[in-house]
Write a protein that holds these residues in place. Structure first.
Motif, mmCIF file in Angstrom:
data_model
loop_
_atom_site.group_PDB
_atom_site.id
_atom_site.type_symbol
_atom_site.label_atom_id
_atom_site.label_comp_id
_atom_site.label_asym_id
_atom_site.label_seq_id
_atom_site.Cartn_x
_atom_site.Cartn_y
_atom_site.Cartn_z
ATOM 1 N N ILE A 119 54.787 100.607 41.394
ATOM 2 C CA ILE A 119 54.100 99.429 41.948
ATOM 3 C C ILE A 119 53.971 98.288 40.938
ATOM 4 C CG2 ILE A 119 52.794 100.599 43.766
ATOM 5 C CD1 ILE A 119 50.381 100.651 41.861
ATOM 6 N N ASP A 120 54.215 98.578 39.657
ATOM 7 C CA ASP A 120 54.164 97.510 38.650
ATOM 8 C C ASP A 120 55.572 97.115 38.194
ATOM 9 O OD1 ASP A 120 51.311 97.538 38.689
ATOM 10 O OD2 ASP A 120 51.346 99.318 37.415
ATOM 11 N N TRP A 133 44.518 100.758 47.638
ATOM 12 C CA TRP A 133 43.208 100.106 47.726
ATOM 13 C C TRP A 133 42.716 99.950 49.176
ATOM 14 C CZ3 TRP A 133 46.815 99.219 43.948
ATOM 15 C CH2 TRP A 133 46.374 99.336 42.615
ATOM 16 N N TRP A 164 44.445 100.419 29.062
ATOM 17 C CA TRP A 164 45.348 100.103 30.174
ATOM 18 C C TRP A 164 46.472 99.154 29.752
ATOM 19 C CZ3 TRP A 164 46.101 103.429 33.551
ATOM 20 C CH2 TRP A 164 46.665 103.140 34.788
ATOM 21 N N ARG A 165 47.284 98.766 30.672
ATOM 22 C CA ARG A 165 48.598 98.165 30.404
ATOM 23 C C ARG A 165 48.558 96.707 29.911
ATOM 24 N NH1 ARG A 165 51.344 96.046 35.038
ATOM 25 N NH2 ARG A 165 49.859 95.170 36.505
ATOM 26 N N GLU A 175 52.719 105.374 35.415
ATOM 27 C CA GLU A 175 52.187 105.257 36.770
ATOM 28 C C GLU A 175 53.235 105.644 37.820
ATOM 29 O OE1 GLU A 175 49.343 104.560 38.283
ATOM 30 O OE2 GLU A 175 50.366 104.434 40.211
ATOM 31 N N HIS A 222 46.172 89.690 31.674
ATOM 32 C CA HIS A 222 45.796 91.064 32.015
ATOM 33 C C HIS A 222 46.471 91.983 30.987
ATOM 34 C CE1 HIS A 222 44.626 94.407 34.587
ATOM 35 N NE2 HIS A 222 45.878 94.759 34.811
ATOM 36 N N MET A 250 46.194 87.184 39.761
ATOM 37 C CA MET A 250 44.818 87.170 39.248
ATOM 38 C C MET A 250 44.521 85.849 38.521
ATOM 39 S SD MET A 250 44.498 90.905 37.404
ATOM 40 C CE MET A 250 44.678 92.469 38.204
ATOM 41 N N HIS A 263 48.736 105.730 41.875
ATOM 42 C CA HIS A 263 48.095 104.844 42.860
ATOM 43 C C HIS A 263 48.943 104.898 44.135
ATOM 44 C CE1 HIS A 263 46.297 103.246 39.128
ATOM 45 N NE2 HIS A 263 45.384 102.648 39.868
HETATM 46 C C1 BMA Z 1 45.361 98.178 37.831
HETATM 47 C C2 BMA Z 1 46.012 96.843 37.505
HETATM 48 C C3 BMA Z 1 47.066 96.599 38.554
HETATM 49 C C4 BMA Z 1 48.049 97.786 38.594
HETATM 50 C C5 BMA Z 1 47.335 99.119 38.719
HETATM 51 C C6 BMA Z 1 48.268 100.297 38.601
HETATM 52 O O1 BMA Z 1 44.286 98.431 37.003
HETATM 53 O O2 BMA Z 1 46.607 96.871 36.222
HETATM 54 O O3 BMA Z 1 47.743 95.405 38.270
HETATM 55 O O4 BMA Z 1 48.954 97.639 39.660
HETATM 56 O O5 BMA Z 1 46.341 99.209 37.729
HETATM 57 O O6 BMA Z 1 48.939 100.313 37.370
#
Ligand code: BMA
Length: 380
Positions: free
Chosen positions: A101-102, A140, A331-332, A88, A344, A340, A128
């Motif tokens: 951002i993560d 967002w 995803w991660r 990312e 996750h 949250m 993002h």
């Molecule tokens: C989203 C989540 C967020 C993250 C974003 C970018 O779906 O996983 O926490 O910041 O992706 O990786």
């Protein structure tokens, strides 16, 4: 005068090339490097054999660890690394920022990218990006006019070029052991058919979106001379027809892979909507991919915290069905998310409830993790 130049410029980059047609084994960029052309050629035919399995941020952290040499939740659960590594770029555009951002430092990300590539894996990048309007507004923020402001002629166009300079410096610095550029599947302005990012359907017009894509392509390909990019067009999982899927398509001459993102919610044992809808949509994209002579993928998917023990061999395999995708990426593995207030993560780790099923998934003929990807010699 400046305005007239900008209008001409915009029109030039907006108009899809008159010659747009199936381009054989060649990616969109006529100057793509040898490794990039080879990867593209393999991705186009791979679907006949099977698909690569991918995971976001795989080498950086897992559900209960961070930055430990050689670790990977996927490897610890299945015995092999994933074949596709998602990373990312979000945050790269922030002044003086050295992590995404993560929280993944870009320096470490480069090392992980090189490791994955040297093992024969495929690299894909998402972005993002913050809102150019600043004031803490991030990806967002869906203020209408954001895309227009960074397009040629917009108030934030110069700022956007500075952002692209940073993206270009990052992508341009990715080198293999022989000094060759590492090919990347770049998936900017993703899930654009949704309503949650500033580049989404509710926040910009079709013209603005296509102009943004085409300018971004022009700037990285022509101005920055990057020829190690395969361009991934990506919608949300919300289309019903080919026309829907292509509503914002910037043209065959600026896209290499077709893809969409979709996630499982609810209980897959009771409700089959996820696998049925995903299967139907993959069929639509698969037909388009065949018409255009391009590969296609399920670029992001997953079931948060994978509570269904047979999600891999049952749900995901049913969702993919007979569709000849070249990869699927989950995803991660963030772990517990304090904001949250829940877990996750999307890939199993050792001891996770779907671990055994993931091992069966690994063994399926059509599923390829890194050892098989290595044998495919994707860059040769
Ligand atoms: C989203 C989540 C967020 C993250 C974003 C970018 O779906 O996983 O926490 O910041 O992706 O990786």
């Amino acid at each position: 005068m400046k305005r007239a130049v900008n209008i001409l410029f915009t029109a030039f980059f907006f108009l899809p090339a008159a010659t747009a047609c199936a381009q054989g084994d060649k990616p969109a960029d006529p100057a793509a490097t040898r490794e990039t052309v080879n990867l593209y050629r393999h991705l186009k035919t791979l679907g006949e054999k099977g698909f690569l399995f991918g995971h976001q941020d795989d080498l950086a952290y897992g559900v209960d660890w961070k930055y430990t040499e050689g670790r990977s939740d996927v490897k610890e659960a299945a015995g092999d690394y994933p074949a596709v590594y998602g990373w990312e770029l979000g945050g790269i555009e922030r002044p003086g920022n050295n992590q995404n951002i993560d929280g993944v430092p870009f320096k470490k990300m480069k090392q992980f990218i090189r490791e994955g590539y040297e093992r024969g894996g495929v690299i894909t990048l998402s972005w993002h990006a913050d809102s150019p309007f600043g004031n803490g507004k991030n990806a967002w923020d869906t203020t209408h006019g954001t895309v227009a402001s960074i397009n040629p002629g917009g108030a934030n166009h110069a700022l956007y070029k500075e952002w692209l300079d940073k993206v270009a410096a990052f992508i341009g610095s990715l080198k293999g052991s022989k000094g060759e550029a590492i090919p990347v599947l770049f998936r900017p302005f993703h899930e654009h058919s949704g309503n949650w990012f500033w580049w989404c359907r509710n926040a910009c017009t079709v013209f603005e979106y296509q102009t943004l894509w085409r300018f971004t392509y022009y700037y990285l390909q022509t101005e920055k001379k990057l020829h190690n990019i395969l361009w991934v067009y990506n919608t949300g999982g919300d289309f019903e027809t080919k026309e829907d899927f292509l509503e914002r398509y910037p043209g065959d001459d600026k896209v290499d892979l077709l893809s969409f993102d979709t996630y499982q919610y609810g209980d897959p044992e009771k409700e089959k909507w996820f696998e049925q809808n995903t299967n139907r949509r993959l069929k639509i994209v698969g037909e388009l991919a065949a018409e255009k002579g391009k590969p296609f993928a399920l670029a992001e998917t997953g079931y948060e915290a994978v509570p269904y023990p047979e999600w891999w061999t049952k749900t995901l395999m049913n969702a993919v069905g007979e569709n000849k995708i070249c990869y699927v990426l989950v995803w991660r593995n963030h772990g517990y998310n304090t904001s949250m207030k829940k877990m996750h993560y999307y890939a199993p780790y050792k001891g996770q409830v779907s671990e055994m099923d993931f091992q069966q998934f690994y063994k399926l003929d059509r599923v390829m993790f890194e050892k098989e990807a290595y044998n495919e010699k994707l860059y040769q």
